[in-house]
Design an enzyme around this catalytic site. Sequence first.
Site, mmCIF file in Angstrom:
data_model
loop_
_atom_site.group_PDB
_atom_site.id
_atom_site.type_symbol
_atom_site.label_atom_id
_atom_site.label_comp_id
_atom_site.label_asym_id
_atom_site.label_seq_id
_atom_site.Cartn_x
_atom_site.Cartn_y
_atom_site.Cartn_z
ATOM 1 N N LYS A 19 -6.633 1.631 -3.605
ATOM 2 C CA LYS A 19 -6.700 1.243 -1.691
ATOM 3 C C LYS A 19 -6.444 1.665 -0.927
ATOM 4 O O LYS A 19 -7.474 1.296 -0.022
ATOM 5 C CB LYS A 19 -5.023 -0.146 -1.877
ATOM 6 C CG LYS A 19 -4.858 -0.347 -0.867
ATOM 7 C CD LYS A 19 -5.900 -1.265 -0.212
ATOM 8 C CE LYS A 19 -5.023 -2.436 1.349
ATOM 9 N NZ LYS A 19 -3.984 -2.550 0.582
ATOM 10 N N THR B 271 0.971 -0.911 -0.380
ATOM 11 C CA THR B 271 0.019 -0.012 0.298
ATOM 12 C C THR B 271 0.724 0.991 0.079
ATOM 13 O O THR B 271 1.682 1.768 0.963
ATOM 14 C CB THR B 271 -0.419 0.019 1.376
ATOM 15 O OG1 THR B 271 -1.752 -1.051 1.167
ATOM 16 C CG2 THR B 271 -1.616 0.786 1.372
#
Length: 285
Positions: free
Chosen positions: A149, A74
């Site tokens: 995300k 991420t």
Amino acid sequence: SGFTVVVYNRTPERAVSLLAAGASTADTPREAVNGAEIALVSLSDEAAVDALVLGPDGVASGLADNAVLIDASTVSPEHPVALARALSARGIHFVEGRVLGNPGHARSGVLRIMAGGSIEDVDAVWPLFEALGKQVHHVGPVGAAASLKLVFNLLLATQITGLAEALALAQRAGLDRSVTLRAISGSGYSSPVMSFRCGLMATRSYEPAAFRLALMAKDVQYALLKAASVGVTMPVIEASHAELASAVASGLGDKDLAAVLEVQEAAAGLTDQPNQPSQTLEVTA
């Protein structure tokens, strides 16, 4: 699933379970991907990705020509664009494989995967994605999956910080902690991730972390920086980030996100609360 797997982990003991499942290990990232057609990395932040992929003995130095690197970390939306450019100069293709799910989902192969990259590159690794996840979506070019995300993680952050505040208020208002958690978990206001963390909060079971609190604080900071760059104001997210940062500063960074409750309860004077029996809750991951 028919794939030959070689693993490198910066903390070798974390790869032991993979060895038992049939994988082999390597001493360096370069050794792990030597001659491979596909490599997948999942790391804590951008600096770790750059070091492991582009550094000495890194992944990029060991991959075969025209191989594909998948990044499941991420990161900010800008990072994969720069990484793809650096890899392209070395003859390596790049695909984002951002995931939704906890370690249990990963072990069971039921992650939700958001792919970013060219259609051709994503198609080349689609069989691997199908082995790892129960849902795979191609969401756009490189950078799109990182953005999505972060959007998902903002929803998770606000749910759990809001849950912590609500539970602190409930207890101060005289409500039973266990009864409140059970009611929230089983209600239409809940969600799978909220119900899951109601269970963790009930027993204060914050380790091992399904999602480390420090990583969520990092992800929300990435999102706030992106929002500022495109002129979007997010006062609710800013408040959520402040709570997460306070929890990290309190030494809770390596615990699960649910541990943000400890900061709220301490601020409300609700210290030394007893654990509650986990069987009182219906918990789903």
